[in-house]
Design a protein around this motif. Structure first.
Motif, PDB file in Angstrom:
ATOM      1  N   LEU A 219      -9.009   7.638  17.171  1.00  0.00           N
ATOM      2  CA  LEU A 219      -8.035   7.573  16.077  1.00  0.00           C
ATOM      3  C   LEU A 219      -7.627   6.130  15.803  1.00  0.00           C
ATOM      4  N   ASP A 220      -7.448   5.825  14.519  1.00  0.00           N
ATOM      5  CA  ASP A 220      -6.994   4.493  14.130  1.00  0.00           C
ATOM      6  C   ASP A 220      -6.065   4.615  12.939  1.00  0.00           C
ATOM      7  N   GLY A 221      -5.610   3.494  12.443  1.00  0.00           N
ATOM      8  CA  GLY A 221      -4.705   3.496  11.306  1.00  0.00           C
ATOM      9  C   GLY A 221      -3.251   3.363  11.729  1.00  0.00           C
ATOM     10  N   LYS A 222      -2.369   3.422  10.751  1.00  0.00           N
ATOM     11  CA  LYS A 222      -0.935   3.344  10.979  1.00  0.00           C
ATOM     12  C   LYS A 222      -0.232   4.468  10.213  1.00  0.00           C
ATOM     13  N   TYR A 223       0.746   5.101  10.858  1.00  0.00           N
ATOM     14  CA  TYR A 223       1.443   6.243  10.278  1.00  0.00           C
ATOM     15  C   TYR A 223       2.934   6.119  10.580  1.00  0.00           C
ATOM     16  N   ASP A 224       3.754   6.716   9.721  1.00  0.00           N
ATOM     17  CA  ASP A 224       5.181   6.735  10.012  1.00  0.00           C
ATOM     18  C   ASP A 224       5.439   7.468  11.323  1.00  0.00           C
ATOM     19  N   THR A 225       4.764   8.586  11.485  1.00  0.00           N
ATOM     20  CA  THR A 225       4.951   9.417  12.682  1.00  0.00           C
ATOM     21  C   THR A 225       3.603   9.909  13.188  1.00  0.00           C
ATOM     22  N   VAL A 226       3.457   9.937  14.512  1.00  0.00           N
ATOM     23  CA  VAL A 226       2.288  10.534  15.159  1.00  0.00           C
ATOM     24  C   VAL A 226       2.770  11.710  15.998  1.00  0.00           C
ATOM     25  N   VAL A 227       2.094  12.838  15.859  1.00  0.00           N
ATOM     26  CA  VAL A 227       2.436  14.039  16.611  1.00  0.00           C
ATOM     27  C   VAL A 227       1.213  14.492  17.399  1.00  0.00           C
ATOM     28  N   CYS A 228       1.422  14.823  18.658  1.00  0.00           N
ATOM     29  CA  CYS A 228       0.326  15.306  19.506  1.00  0.00           C
ATOM     30  C   CYS A 228       0.862  16.453  20.362  1.00  0.00           C
ATOM     31  N   LEU A 229       0.553  17.680  19.949  1.00  0.00           N
ATOM     32  CA  LEU A 229       1.090  18.861  20.623  1.00  0.00           C
ATOM     33  C   LEU A 229       0.054  19.507  21.538  1.00  0.00           C
ATOM     34  N   ASP A 230       0.437  19.703  22.787  1.00  0.00           N
ATOM     35  CA  ASP A 230      -0.356  20.476  23.755  1.00  0.00           C
ATOM     36  C   ASP A 230      -1.773  19.949  23.957  1.00  0.00           C
ATOM     37  N   VAL A 231      -1.958  18.649  23.859  1.00  0.00           N
ATOM     38  CA  VAL A 231      -3.283  18.061  24.056  1.00  0.00           C
ATOM     39  C   VAL A 231      -3.370  17.298  25.378  1.00  0.00           C
ATOM     40  N   LEU A 232      -2.249  16.763  25.845  1.00  0.00           N
ATOM     41  CA  LEU A 232      -2.269  15.966  27.068  1.00  0.00           C
ATOM     42  C   LEU A 232      -2.713  16.771  28.278  1.00  0.00           C
ATOM     43  N   ILE A 233      -2.717  18.089  28.175  1.00  0.00           N
ATOM     44  CA  ILE A 233      -3.176  18.918  29.281  1.00  0.00           C
ATOM     45  C   ILE A 233      -4.642  18.666  29.611  1.00  0.00           C
ATOM     46  N   HIS A 234      -5.373  18.061  28.689  1.00  0.00           N
ATOM     47  CA  HIS A 234      -6.790  17.759  28.914  1.00  0.00           C
ATOM     48  C   HIS A 234      -6.996  16.366  29.510  1.00  0.00           C
ATOM     49  N   TYR A 235      -5.897  15.652  29.791  1.00  0.00           N
ATOM     50  CA  TYR A 235      -6.002  14.284  30.308  1.00  0.00           C
ATOM     51  C   TYR A 235      -5.300  14.160  31.653  1.00  0.00           C
ATOM     52  N   PRO A 236      -5.981  13.654  32.692  1.00  0.00           N
ATOM     53  CA  PRO A 236      -5.289  13.343  33.942  1.00  0.00           C
ATOM     54  C   PRO A 236      -4.295  12.219  33.684  1.00  0.00           C
ATOM     55  N   GLN A 237      -3.310  12.068  34.568  1.00  0.00           N
ATOM     56  CA  GLN A 237      -2.266  11.080  34.317  1.00  0.00           C
ATOM     57  C   GLN A 237      -2.829   9.678  34.179  1.00  0.00           C
ATOM     58  N   SER A 238      -3.886   9.371  34.934  1.00  0.00           N
ATOM     59  CA  SER A 238      -4.485   8.031  34.862  1.00  0.00           C
ATOM     60  C   SER A 238      -4.978   7.712  33.456  1.00  0.00           C
ATOM     61  N   LYS A 239      -5.465   8.728  32.748  1.00  0.00           N
ATOM     62  CA  LYS A 239      -5.933   8.530  31.373  1.00  0.00           C
ATOM     63  C   LYS A 239      -4.826   8.807  30.367  1.00  0.00           C
ATOM     64  N   ALA A 240      -3.891   9.664  30.742  1.00  0.00           N
ATOM     65  CA  ALA A 240      -2.802  10.005  29.820  1.00  0.00           C
ATOM     66  C   ALA A 240      -1.951   8.778  29.500  1.00  0.00           C
ATOM     67  N   ASP A 241      -1.746   7.895  30.483  1.00  0.00           N
ATOM     68  CA  ASP A 241      -0.964   6.684  30.238  1.00  0.00           C
ATOM     69  C   ASP A 241      -1.568   5.871  29.094  1.00  0.00           C
ATOM     70  N   GLY A 242      -2.875   5.665  29.167  1.00  0.00           N
ATOM     71  CA  GLY A 242      -3.552   4.908  28.119  1.00  0.00           C
ATOM     72  C   GLY A 242      -3.540   5.627  26.795  1.00  0.00           C
ATOM     73  N   MET A 243      -3.647   6.968  26.838  1.00  0.00           N
ATOM     74  CA  MET A 243      -3.648   7.733  25.596  1.00  0.00           C
ATOM     75  C   MET A 243      -2.272   7.699  24.940  1.00  0.00           C
ATOM     76  N   ILE A 244      -1.224   7.793  25.735  1.00  0.00           N
ATOM     77  CA  ILE A 244       0.141   7.700  25.184  1.00  0.00           C
ATOM     78  C   ILE A 244       0.348   6.329  24.534  1.00  0.00           C
ATOM     79  N   ALA A 245      -0.134   5.287  25.213  1.00  0.00           N
ATOM     80  CA  ALA A 245      -0.021   3.934  24.650  1.00  0.00           C
ATOM     81  C   ALA A 245      -0.791   3.828  23.344  1.00  0.00           C
TER      82      ALA A 245
END
Length: 325
Positions: A219-245
């Motif tokens: 994903l790229d671009g700029k948005y007023d708001t980003v929403v991510c529902l129930d997707v982090l369950i597919h990411y271990p915490q080590s990768k979730a940190d980078g994904m949240i960033a």
């Protein structure tokens, strides 16, 4: 994609077996809530084996009584769910991402299309998960509308599934960019949008969301708001940190996330759930502590402003809204 999840607590609520209840709690920072959300656990008598086996997979945690959890905990050492996940990854020629893509383009798509939809061809557990997910979507919309009209606001719906959030956002006037790793999910979302977003005779009407097949990393671009529902369950915490960033870097004003909270008890329930993978192949499921998510946000200059929790008998989701510091 949802965690049915949307699992969880230090306090236990045993619901009326004859009805589904939905509990929603919201709080505003700075008062910091307990990290363990409330957990609804039905007695075994309230859900048949057929009900539960019909939805248990890597993103659907087995919900059983506390006593039964304790009895089964000793059996966990005799199982090897990790090996089963490795075999699945080898079959599709990759890791977690490839397994998730394969699952949600095939058996997972059929399963979750029914749960997200309005068909009567669902069992009672799936119907309960549907209600919980719908409540999370409703709570997300409420968060978004707290500061006024969504007309013209740009929103990235990351992990849009079948469009359960994207379409209501468009109806509210938002300009929506929606993505999902599953081409099947995106095709269904586009189909639903065309059916539900109707243009009036004078040509006015909601702007059709732009649906694309992309994983979160792309994903790229700029948005007023980003929403991510129930997707982090597919990411271990080590990768979730980078994904949240990464998701925070796409948002100008707000980032809304939902995830499955991690506590000792929920983690045990997840492991018990892995004893019963159900009829379909499972994806790997990761729980996240609220403290870890909050630290990941703070590292990139964001802070949690609102916190919410949605609970039904079989669906539990922590919902947070973060803003730049």
């Amino acid at each position: 994609m949802a965690f049915s999840s949307s699992i969880w607590s230090s306090s236990i609520f045993v619901p009326n077996p004859n009805r589904t209840t939905i509990s929603t709690r919201f709080s505003h920072t700075p008062s910091k809530p307990p990290l363990s959300p409330a957990f609804a656990i039905p007695p075994l008598s309230t859900a048949t084996a057929t009900d539960v086996s019909g939805v248990i997979d890597g993103t659907t945690i087995a919900v059983v009584s506390g006593g039964f959890v304790a009895a089964l905990a000793a059996v966990l050492s005799l199982t090897d769910p990790e090996r089963r996940r490795q075999m699945q990854a080898e079959e599709v020629g990759g890791g977690d991402k490839e397994v998730v893509r394969e699952y949600f383009n095939n058996s997972g798509f059929q399963r979750w299309k029914k749960i997200y939809g309005d068909t009567d061809e669902v069992n009672r557990v799936q119907r309960d998960i549907r209600l919980g997910h719908a409540k999370t979507v409703e709570n997300t919309l409420s968060m978004l509308k707290d500061e006024g009209s969504l007309q013209g606001i740009t929103v990235c719906d990351a992990g849009c599934g079948t469009g359960s959030l994207s379409i209501p956002l468009a109806k509210e006037g938002a300009v929506v960019f929606a993505s999902d790793i599953s081409a099947a999910m995106v095709a269904e979302a586009e189909k639903q949008a065309k059916e539900q977003l109707v243009t009036s005779e004078d040509g006015s009407g909601p702007v059709m969301p732009k649906f694309v097949v992309k994983d979160l990393e792309s994903l790229d671009g700029k948005y007023d708001t980003v929403v991510c529902l129930d997707v982090l369950i597919h990411y271990p915490q080590s990768k979730a940190d980078g994904m949240i960033a990464h998701l925070a870097s796409l948002a100008n004003k707000r980032l809304i996330l939902s995830f499955a909270p991690k506590t000792f008890y929920y983690d045990l329930l997840k492991r018990v759930g892995e004893l019963f993978p159900g009829p379909s192949k499972a994806t790997r499921a990761y729980l996240h502590s609220e403290a870890d998510v909050e630290r990941a946000l703070q590292k990139v200059g964001w802070t949690i402003r609102k916190r919410g929790l949605t609970t039904t008998q079989f669906y539990f989701a922590r919902l947070i809204e973060a803003v730049p510091m």
